[in-house]
Motif scaffolding. Sequence first.
Motif, PDB file in Angstrom:
ATOM      1  N   ALA A  11       0.828  -1.206   0.000  1.00 44.47           N
ATOM      2  CA  ALA A  11       0.000   0.000   0.000  1.00 44.47           C
ATOM      3  C   ALA A  11       0.862   1.256   0.000  1.00 44.47           C
ATOM      4  CB  ALA A  11      -0.935  -0.008   1.206  1.00 44.47           C
ATOM      5  N   GLY A  12       1.891   1.281   0.824  1.00 44.68           N
ATOM      6  CA  GLY A  12       2.758   2.453   0.914  1.00 44.68           C
ATOM      7  C   GLY A  12       3.487   2.751  -0.376  1.00 44.68           C
ATOM      8  N   THR A  13       4.014   1.709  -1.016  1.00 47.48           N
ATOM      9  CA  THR A  13       4.735   1.930  -2.269  1.00 47.48           C
ATOM     10  C   THR A  13       3.774   2.315  -3.398  1.00 47.48           C
ATOM     11  OG1 THR A  13       4.675  -0.455  -2.720  1.00 47.48           O
ATOM     12  CG2 THR A  13       6.645   0.404  -1.667  1.00 47.48           C
ATOM     13  N   ALA A  14       2.576   1.732  -3.408  1.00 46.43           N
ATOM     14  CA  ALA A  14       1.584   2.109  -4.420  1.00 46.43           C
ATOM     15  C   ALA A  14       1.192   3.576  -4.263  1.00 46.43           C
ATOM     16  CB  ALA A  14       0.347   1.218  -4.320  1.00 46.43           C
ATOM     17  N   ALA A  15       1.053   4.032  -3.016  1.00 42.43           N
ATOM     18  CA  ALA A  15       0.714   5.438  -2.762  1.00 42.43           C
ATOM     19  C   ALA A  15       1.831   6.357  -3.243  1.00 42.43           C
ATOM     20  CB  ALA A  15       0.446   5.646  -1.275  1.00 42.43           C
ATOM     21  N   ASN A 265     -13.321   6.227   4.883  1.00 40.28           N
ATOM     22  CA  ASN A 265     -14.515   6.612   4.135  1.00 40.28           C
ATOM     23  C   ASN A 265     -14.351   6.204   2.667  1.00 40.28           C
ATOM     24  OD1 ASN A 265     -12.845   8.521   2.947  1.00 40.28           O
ATOM     25  ND2 ASN A 265     -13.804  10.280   3.933  1.00 40.28           N
ATOM     26  N   ASP A 266     -15.169   6.763   1.786  1.00 36.19           N
ATOM     27  CA  ASP A 266     -15.135   6.378   0.376  1.00 36.19           C
ATOM     28  C   ASP A 266     -13.895   6.882  -0.356  1.00 36.19           C
ATOM     29  OD1 ASP A 266     -17.483   5.008   0.572  1.00 36.19           O
ATOM     30  OD2 ASP A 266     -18.742   6.642  -0.170  1.00 36.19           O
ATOM     31  N   TYR A 267     -13.069   7.691   0.328  1.00 36.26           N
ATOM     32  CA  TYR A 267     -11.838   8.201  -0.286  1.00 36.26           C
ATOM     33  C   TYR A 267     -10.609   7.735   0.490  1.00 36.26           C
ATOM     34  CZ  TYR A 267     -15.079  10.945  -3.019  1.00 36.26           C
ATOM     35  OH  TYR A 267     -16.096  11.309  -3.864  1.00 36.26           O
ATOM     36  N   VAL A 268     -10.739   6.603   1.177  1.00 37.95           N
ATOM     37  CA  VAL A 268      -9.727   5.978   2.044  1.00 37.95           C
ATOM     38  C   VAL A 268      -9.162   6.972   3.068  1.00 37.95           C
ATOM     39  CG1 VAL A 268      -9.159   4.164   0.385  1.00 37.95           C
ATOM     40  CG2 VAL A 268      -7.734   6.197   0.431  1.00 37.95           C
ATOM     41  N   GLN A 269     -10.001   7.892   3.471  1.00 34.69           N
ATOM     42  CA  GLN A 269      -9.655   8.913   4.453  1.00 34.69           C
ATOM     43  C   GLN A 269     -10.142   8.455   5.817  1.00 34.69           C
ATOM     44  OE1 GLN A 269     -11.811  12.575   3.815  1.00 34.69           O
ATOM     45  NE2 GLN A 269      -9.961  13.796   4.123  1.00 34.69           N
ATOM     46  N   THR A 270      -9.329   8.686   6.850  1.00 34.75           N
ATOM     47  CA  THR A 270      -9.708   8.300   8.205  1.00 34.75           C
ATOM     48  C   THR A 270     -10.611   9.377   8.805  1.00 34.75           C
ATOM     49  OG1 THR A 270      -7.886   9.416   9.358  1.00 34.75           O
ATOM     50  CG2 THR A 270      -7.429   7.232   8.410  1.00 34.75           C
ATOM     51  N   SER A 271     -10.939   9.226  10.086  1.00 32.56           N
ATOM     52  CA  SER A 271     -11.748  10.244  10.766  1.00 32.56           C
ATOM     53  C   SER A 271     -10.976  11.550  10.949  1.00 32.56           C
ATOM     54  CB  SER A 271     -12.234   9.716  12.117  1.00 32.56           C
ATOM     55  OG  SER A 271     -11.131   9.317  12.918  1.00 32.56           O
ATOM     56  N   ASP A 274      -6.720  14.751   7.523  1.00 32.50           N
ATOM     57  CA  ASP A 274      -5.365  14.833   6.977  1.00 32.50           C
ATOM     58  C   ASP A 274      -4.631  13.499   7.014  1.00 32.50           C
ATOM     59  OD1 ASP A 274      -5.399  17.599   6.320  1.00 32.50           O
ATOM     60  OD2 ASP A 274      -5.157  18.085   8.441  1.00 32.50           O
ATOM     61  N   ILE A 275      -5.327  12.442   7.394  1.00 28.06           N
ATOM     62  CA  ILE A 275      -4.706  11.121   7.467  1.00 28.06           C
ATOM     63  C   ILE A 275      -5.503  10.134   6.624  1.00 28.06           C
ATOM     64  CG2 ILE A 275      -4.046   9.211   8.979  1.00 28.06           C
ATOM     65  CD1 ILE A 275      -3.642  11.200  11.224  1.00 28.06           C
ATOM     66  N   TYR A 276      -4.798   9.408   5.773  1.00 31.05           N
ATOM     67  CA  TYR A 276      -5.379   8.372   4.923  1.00 31.05           C
ATOM     68  C   TYR A 276      -4.790   7.030   5.347  1.00 31.05           C
ATOM     69  CZ  TYR A 276      -7.001  12.267   2.089  1.00 31.05           C
ATOM     70  OH  TYR A 276      -7.620  13.415   1.675  1.00 31.05           O
ATOM     71  N   ALA A 277      -5.514   5.967   5.079  1.00 32.11           N
ATOM     72  CA  ALA A 277      -5.036   4.638   5.453  1.00 32.11           C
ATOM     73  C   ALA A 277      -5.266   3.676   4.308  1.00 32.11           C
ATOM     74  CB  ALA A 277      -5.744   4.133   6.715  1.00 32.11           C
ATOM     75  N   ALA A 278      -4.349   2.709   4.175  1.00 34.68           N
ATOM     76  CA  ALA A 278      -4.434   1.752   3.070  1.00 34.68           C
ATOM     77  C   ALA A 278      -3.771   0.443   3.472  1.00 34.68           C
ATOM     78  CB  ALA A 278      -3.762   2.331   1.820  1.00 34.68           C
ATOM     79  N   GLY A 279      -4.308  -0.661   2.934  1.00 28.35           N
ATOM     80  CA  GLY A 279      -3.687  -1.960   3.161  1.00 28.35           C
ATOM     81  C   GLY A 279      -4.120  -2.628   4.450  1.00 28.35           C
ATOM     82  N   ASP A 280      -3.259  -3.483   4.961  1.00 29.83           N
ATOM     83  CA  ASP A 280      -3.607  -4.317   6.113  1.00 29.83           C
ATOM     84  C   ASP A 280      -3.833  -3.529   7.397  1.00 29.83           C
ATOM     85  OD1 ASP A 280      -3.176  -6.299   4.301  1.00 29.83           O
ATOM     86  OD2 ASP A 280      -1.707  -7.408   5.491  1.00 29.83           O
ATOM     87  N   ALA A 281      -3.471  -2.242   7.419  1.00 34.53           N
ATOM     88  CA  ALA A 281      -3.698  -1.434   8.611  1.00 34.53           C
ATOM     89  C   ALA A 281      -5.151  -0.990   8.743  1.00 34.53           C
ATOM     90  CB  ALA A 281      -2.787  -0.201   8.607  1.00 34.53           C
ATOM     91  N   ARG A 303      -4.769  -1.454  -4.342  1.00 40.92           N
ATOM     92  CA  ARG A 303      -5.827  -0.545  -4.796  1.00 40.92           C
ATOM     93  C   ARG A 303      -5.992   0.618  -3.813  1.00 40.92           C
ATOM     94  NH1 ARG A 303      -9.654  -4.062  -5.116  1.00 40.92           N
ATOM     95  NH2 ARG A 303      -9.175  -4.615  -7.268  1.00 40.92           N
ATOM     96  N   GLN A 304      -6.057   0.305  -2.528  1.00 40.11           N
ATOM     97  CA  GLN A 304      -6.228   1.377  -1.538  1.00 40.11           C
ATOM     98  C   GLN A 304      -5.025   2.312  -1.513  1.00 40.11           C
ATOM     99  OE1 GLN A 304      -6.992  -0.965   2.009  1.00 40.11           O
ATOM    100  NE2 GLN A 304      -9.179  -0.532   1.892  1.00 40.11           N
ATOM    101  N   GLY A 305      -3.821   1.757  -1.661  1.00 38.54           N
ATOM    102  CA  GLY A 305      -2.626   2.593  -1.675  1.00 38.54           C
ATOM    103  C   GLY A 305      -2.652   3.571  -2.830  1.00 38.54           C
ATOM    104  N   ALA A 306      -3.017   3.086  -4.018  1.00 33.18           N
ATOM    105  CA  ALA A 306      -3.111   3.971  -5.177  1.00 33.18           C
ATOM    106  C   ALA A 306      -4.153   5.064  -4.946  1.00 33.18           C
ATOM    107  CB  ALA A 306      -3.459   3.159  -6.421  1.00 33.18           C
TER     108      ALA A 306
END
Length: 360
Positions: A11-15, A265-271, A274-281, A303-306
């Motif tokens: 996820a990190g490398t895809a981002a 949320n629908d944009y892989v944004q956390t609560s 300014d923080i997004y999350a992707a992958g197994d986390a 997909r989430q990382g991208a």
Amino acid sequence: MKVMIIGSTHAGTAAAREILTRHPETAVTIYERNDNVSFVSSGIYLYLTGVIQHLEDMFYTSPADLKQLGAQVKTRHNVLRIDTGHKTVQVANMQTGEVFDDTYDKLIMATGSSVIVPPIMGINHEKVLLCKNYEQAEQLYQSLQANQRVAIVGAGYMGTELAESYASMDQQVMLFHSHSHILNNYLGPQMADAATKLLQHHQVDIHLNERVTGFASGSNDQLIVETAQGDYEVDLAVVCAGFMPNTELLRGQVAMDRHGAILINDYVQTSDPDIYAAGDACVVNYNPTGQPAYTPLATNALRQGALAGINVFGDLQPYMGTQATSAMQLFDHTMATTGLTYPAAQRRELPVRHAVYQGN
């Protein structure tokens, strides 16, 4: 804009790739506590059997590739603390011992997951190994000997694939699973029974509804696997009890589910906006139920990382969610699954019916 990525997982490398391809002027810093990046843990069983010759071939990318794109890649750097209020992180250089602070405008959490270490007596025995990262894969490879008796604890994807690997190398394999059928998070009972018969046809000794309660030293340098049904003498045990998200850094600062997976949320944004999350986390948006679910698969992570790399610049590309489609090769058969199994739908009290087709 300064974007910080914690964890150089898939996820990190895809981002990072998405950000630097679309917006090469962005200042991207990646912190990774290991000395390697984006290890493909799902291929460990291929390395053990020699299908993949070199463990170094099991990396999705390299620090040099990411640096060439324009990222600052800080391997062997462990993030100790995140202060979301001040948008700062505290980092330890694991080589020099230096501890310093850094700041971000946007943060992407791609810290991945760790193997669950169940509370089993003797789990730290030298003949009990885990299976997830580069170092553990190397330990497994170094432990290979002829005519070994190997116990595998847990029959999810990793445990089942390892059972196939060891069996194909003429090892004596015992597969312990505390559920009534293997791969229970992925397959319904009928397909799981077919997989069980296939493993048994290749001399894998499967113990269903049998929970491992302890490990102990036996005679002649053997390992004793203890269960309520009996004790078994083996040369080696590999524990594959599932994965847990690495999210301690944000605990209490963003919304999480009961497993500690970050909600998005629908944009892989956390609560925290300014923080997004992707992958197994984090969780996935699981389409069959319309609810978040923890489904650690590489496809979801990529997909989430991208998407995180796109959406740090605004709500540009919504996450379509996932059916959690996955597949595995088991000896000369391929098994694939998508969406809910029938028993899983029943547990959720969904109005479903069930049909089975068998044919060529």
